[in-house]
Design a protein around this motif. Structure first.
Motif, PDB file in Angstrom:
ATOM      1  N   ASP A  11       0.877  -1.029   0.004  1.00  0.00           N
ATOM      2  CA  ASP A  11       0.256  -0.039  -0.058  1.00  0.00           C
ATOM      3  C   ASP A  11       0.757   1.211  -0.244  1.00  0.00           C
ATOM      4  OD1 ASP A  11      -1.382   2.243   1.823  1.00  0.00           O
ATOM      5  OD2 ASP A  11      -3.054   0.994   0.945  1.00  0.00           O
ATOM      6  N   SER A  13       0.664   4.214   1.180  1.00  0.00           N
ATOM      7  CA  SER A  13       0.650   5.025   2.585  1.00  0.00           C
ATOM      8  C   SER A  13       1.428   3.887   3.454  1.00  0.00           C
ATOM      9  CB  SER A  13      -0.771   5.119   3.252  1.00  0.00           C
ATOM     10  OG  SER A  13      -1.644   5.838   2.136  1.00  0.00           O
ATOM     11  N   ASP A  14       1.575   2.874   3.436  1.00  0.00           N
ATOM     12  CA  ASP A  14       2.206   1.969   4.214  1.00  0.00           C
ATOM     13  C   ASP A  14       3.721   2.116   3.899  1.00  0.00           C
ATOM     14  OD1 ASP A  14       0.126   1.107   5.968  1.00  0.00           O
ATOM     15  OD2 ASP A  14      -0.195  -0.561   4.787  1.00  0.00           O
ATOM     16  N   GLY A  18       6.599   3.237   6.260  1.00  0.00           N
ATOM     17  CA  GLY A  18       7.821   2.333   6.353  1.00  0.00           C
ATOM     18  C   GLY A  18       9.150   2.912   6.049  1.00  0.00           C
ATOM     19  N   ALA A  49       6.879  -4.034   8.034  1.00  0.00           N
ATOM     20  CA  ALA A  49       6.584  -2.544   8.135  1.00  0.00           C
ATOM     21  C   ALA A  49       7.653  -1.391   7.449  1.00  0.00           C
ATOM     22  CB  ALA A  49       6.253  -2.017   9.718  1.00  0.00           C
ATOM     23  N   GLY A  52       6.815  -1.628   4.041  1.00  0.00           N
ATOM     24  CA  GLY A  52       5.535  -1.424   3.363  1.00  0.00           C
ATOM     25  C   GLY A  52       4.544  -2.365   3.283  1.00  0.00           C
ATOM     26  N   HIS A  55       0.725  -2.794   7.747  1.00  0.00           N
ATOM     27  CA  HIS A  55       0.187  -1.822   8.323  1.00  0.00           C
ATOM     28  C   HIS A  55       0.285  -1.699   9.768  1.00  0.00           C
ATOM     29  CE1 HIS A  55      -2.899   1.417   8.088  1.00  0.00           C
ATOM     30  NE2 HIS A  55      -3.295   0.949   9.350  1.00  0.00           N
ATOM     31  N   LEU A  56       0.763  -0.300  10.096  1.00  0.00           N
ATOM     32  CA  LEU A  56       1.080  -0.128  11.436  1.00  0.00           C
ATOM     33  C   LEU A  56      -0.255   0.309  11.919  1.00  0.00           C
ATOM     34  CD1 LEU A  56       4.532   1.122  11.608  1.00  0.00           C
ATOM     35  CD2 LEU A  56       3.818  -1.151  12.297  1.00  0.00           C
ATOM     36  N   ASP A  57      -0.896  -0.038  13.234  1.00  0.00           N
ATOM     37  CA  ASP A  57      -1.981   0.531  13.620  1.00  0.00           C
ATOM     38  C   ASP A  57      -1.462   2.013  14.450  1.00  0.00           C
ATOM     39  OD1 ASP A  57      -1.218  -0.395  16.071  1.00  0.00           O
ATOM     40  OD2 ASP A  57      -2.623  -2.004  16.143  1.00  0.00           O
TER      41      ASP A  57
END
Length: 82
Positions: A11, A13-14, A18, A49, A52, A55-57
């Motif tokens: 993703d 954004s991820d 990252g 992470a 990428g 996903h980091l919450d």
């Protein structure tokens, strides 16, 4: 474009979070194992992470910024929030 079964896609954004995570970790002279321990995740999760591929919450981002002594915006944006 297809993906390899069982291997998560990236993703954008991820991937951006990252890349920032890796950059800050390296600037702080920390290893993946060090940061993973402080974030209370496995080193493999930390590597994914940074690549990428995970996903980091919000709790993980908060743990990373605390461990790296950063403001929250430093992982989610390249622009200062203030």
């Amino acid at each position: 474009m297809g993906s390899v079964t069982g291997f998560p896609g990236v993703d954008p954004s991820d991937a951006a979070v990252g890349a920032r995570l890796r950059r800050w970790r390296e600037q702080r002279g920390m290893t993946v194992d060090d940061l993973a321990r402080l974030m209370e995740i496995t080193p493999e999760e930390e590597r994914r992470a940074e690549a990428g591929r995970a996903h980091l919450d919000s709790a993980s981002i908060a743990a990373a910024t605390a461990a790296l002594r950063l403001p929250l915006w430093a992982l989610v944006s390249d622009t200062r929030a203030y």
